[in-house]
Design a protein around this motif. Structure first.
Motif, short mmCIF file in Angstrom:
data_model
loop_
_atom_site.label_atom_id
_atom_site.label_comp_id
_atom_site.label_asym_id
_atom_site.label_seq_id
_atom_site.Cartn_x
_atom_site.Cartn_y
_atom_site.Cartn_z
N ASN A 20 43.07 -44.82 -64.13
CA ASN A 20 44.00 -44.81 -63.00
C ASN A 20 43.97 -43.41 -62.38
O ASN A 20 44.86 -42.59 -62.59
CB ASN A 20 45.42 -45.17 -63.47
CG ASN A 20 46.36 -45.43 -62.30
OD1 ASN A 20 46.09 -45.03 -61.16
ND2 ASN A 20 47.48 -46.08 -62.57
N HIS A 21 42.94 -43.14 -61.61
CA HIS A 21 42.70 -41.79 -61.11
C HIS A 21 43.77 -41.32 -60.14
O HIS A 21 44.13 -40.14 -60.13
CB HIS A 21 41.32 -41.72 -60.47
CG HIS A 21 40.21 -42.13 -61.39
ND1 HIS A 21 39.87 -41.39 -62.52
CD2 HIS A 21 39.37 -43.20 -61.38
CE1 HIS A 21 38.87 -41.98 -63.15
NE2 HIS A 21 38.56 -43.07 -62.49
N LEU A 30 48.37 -37.54 -59.38
CA LEU A 30 49.79 -37.30 -59.09
C LEU A 30 50.44 -36.53 -60.24
O LEU A 30 51.13 -35.53 -60.01
CB LEU A 30 50.50 -38.64 -58.89
CG LEU A 30 52.03 -38.58 -58.86
CD1 LEU A 30 52.52 -37.84 -57.61
CD2 LEU A 30 52.63 -39.98 -58.92
N TYR A 31 50.23 -36.98 -61.47
CA TYR A 31 50.87 -36.33 -62.61
C TYR A 31 50.34 -34.91 -62.81
O TYR A 31 51.11 -33.99 -63.14
CB TYR A 31 50.66 -37.15 -63.88
CG TYR A 31 51.31 -38.52 -63.81
CD1 TYR A 31 52.60 -38.68 -63.32
CD2 TYR A 31 50.62 -39.66 -64.22
CE1 TYR A 31 53.20 -39.92 -63.25
CE2 TYR A 31 51.21 -40.92 -64.16
CZ TYR A 31 52.49 -41.04 -63.67
OH TYR A 31 53.08 -42.27 -63.60
N LEU A 32 49.04 -34.71 -62.60
CA LEU A 32 48.48 -33.36 -62.73
C LEU A 32 49.08 -32.44 -61.68
O LEU A 32 49.46 -31.29 -61.98
CB LEU A 32 46.96 -33.43 -62.57
CG LEU A 32 46.21 -32.10 -62.63
CD1 LEU A 32 46.36 -31.47 -64.00
CD2 LEU A 32 44.73 -32.29 -62.30
N LYS A 33 49.22 -32.94 -60.46
CA LYS A 33 49.78 -32.14 -59.37
C LYS A 33 51.23 -31.76 -59.65
O LYS A 33 51.68 -30.68 -59.24
CB LYS A 33 49.67 -32.93 -58.07
CG LYS A 33 50.19 -32.18 -56.84
CD LYS A 33 50.03 -33.02 -55.59
CE LYS A 33 50.57 -32.31 -54.36
NZ LYS A 33 50.43 -33.14 -53.13
N THR A 34 51.96 -32.63 -60.32
CA THR A 34 53.38 -32.37 -60.57
C THR A 34 53.63 -31.72 -61.93
O THR A 34 54.78 -31.61 -62.36
CB THR A 34 54.20 -33.67 -60.47
OG1 THR A 34 53.60 -34.69 -61.28
CG2 THR A 34 54.25 -34.15 -59.03
N HIS A 93 52.58 -35.00 -71.02
CA HIS A 93 53.83 -34.29 -71.30
C HIS A 93 54.07 -33.24 -70.22
O HIS A 93 53.13 -32.64 -69.70
CB HIS A 93 53.74 -33.60 -72.67
CG HIS A 93 54.76 -32.51 -72.86
ND1 HIS A 93 54.41 -31.18 -72.93
CD2 HIS A 93 56.11 -32.57 -73.00
CE1 HIS A 93 55.50 -30.45 -73.11
NE2 HIS A 93 56.54 -31.26 -73.14
N LYS A 94 55.33 -33.05 -69.89
CA LYS A 94 55.71 -31.96 -69.00
C LYS A 94 56.92 -31.23 -69.58
O LYS A 94 57.91 -31.85 -69.97
CB LYS A 94 56.05 -32.46 -67.60
CG LYS A 94 56.43 -31.31 -66.64
CD LYS A 94 56.60 -31.78 -65.21
CE LYS A 94 56.93 -30.60 -64.29
NZ LYS A 94 57.10 -31.02 -62.89
#
Length: 207
Positions: A160-161, A166-170, A195-196
């Protein structure tokens, strides 16, 4: 039509939509968004779609009615313009959703006994690339901090690229990946556990 939502229900506003806590009256729209996002109507899935949607509807209804502590379902709704209102259009249209809940940590090697987990982040196809998912994540982070948590976790499929970007950017980072052999046996992409780490400024920096 006047807006009767309280300030506590409306969590975040953008130019075109608002984020608020889901209500039982949202169930139909929520089931549509989730079923369309995770169960495309192609091949055999076309015939199974009504049953899958019904299962999603009932599961959501149970969660929303149970008032489980440390659980929230958020929705992004498009507010109507004056022109829409004059045409007797609905006061808002459901654009996307996300859920966040406290889970026991026995499946993962955490120091804490429980952790906050995001799930079912979904946006209607016609509203994608408009910042809806971004704002839903922002609202979840604000709630997590208000609950006293500084860590959020979620899963995303390896293929799901768009979601991974999106998650990497945030600010999400890889915590661990599911064993490759299980994905190989089932002929499915691996699930990545992200994880964030939050700080008091995290949510504010995303807006």
């Amino acid at each position: 039509m006047s807006d009767e939502r309280t300030s506590s229900e409306r969590l975040l506003d953008s130019a075109n939509f608002s984020i608020r806590v889901a209500q039982l009256t949202d169930l139909g729209g929520l089931a549509d968004v989730l079923a369309d996002s995770f169960h495309p109507r192609s091949g055999l899935m076309h015939w199974l779609y009504p049953l899958l949607r019904l299962g999603i509807y009932e599961d959501l209804r149970n969660r929303l009615r149970s008032a489980v502590p440390d659980y929230v379902c958020l929705v992004a709704v498009q507010t109507s313009t004056e022109q829409d209102l004059s045409a007797s259009a609905p006061s808002d249209a459901l654009m996307g959703t996300v859920e966040m809940a406290l889970r026991p940590a026995h499946l993962f090697q955490f120091h804490q006994t429980k952790y906050l987990y995001l799930s079912n982040l979904a946006v209607r196809s016609e509203y994608r690339r408009q910042g809806v998912a971004h704002h839903l994540l922002t609202a979840c982070e604000s709630i997590a901090l208000s609950w006293g948590f500084q860590d959020i976790y979620l899963h995303v499929l390896e293929n799901n690229h768009q979601a991974r970007r999106l998650y990497l950017k945030t600010g999400y980072k890889l915590q661990q990946a599911d064993p490759g052999w299980s994905a190989w046996l089932l002929r499915q992409p691996r699930r990545l556990f992200l994880h964030k780490r939050l700080t008091p400024m995290s949510a504010a920096q995303l807006t």
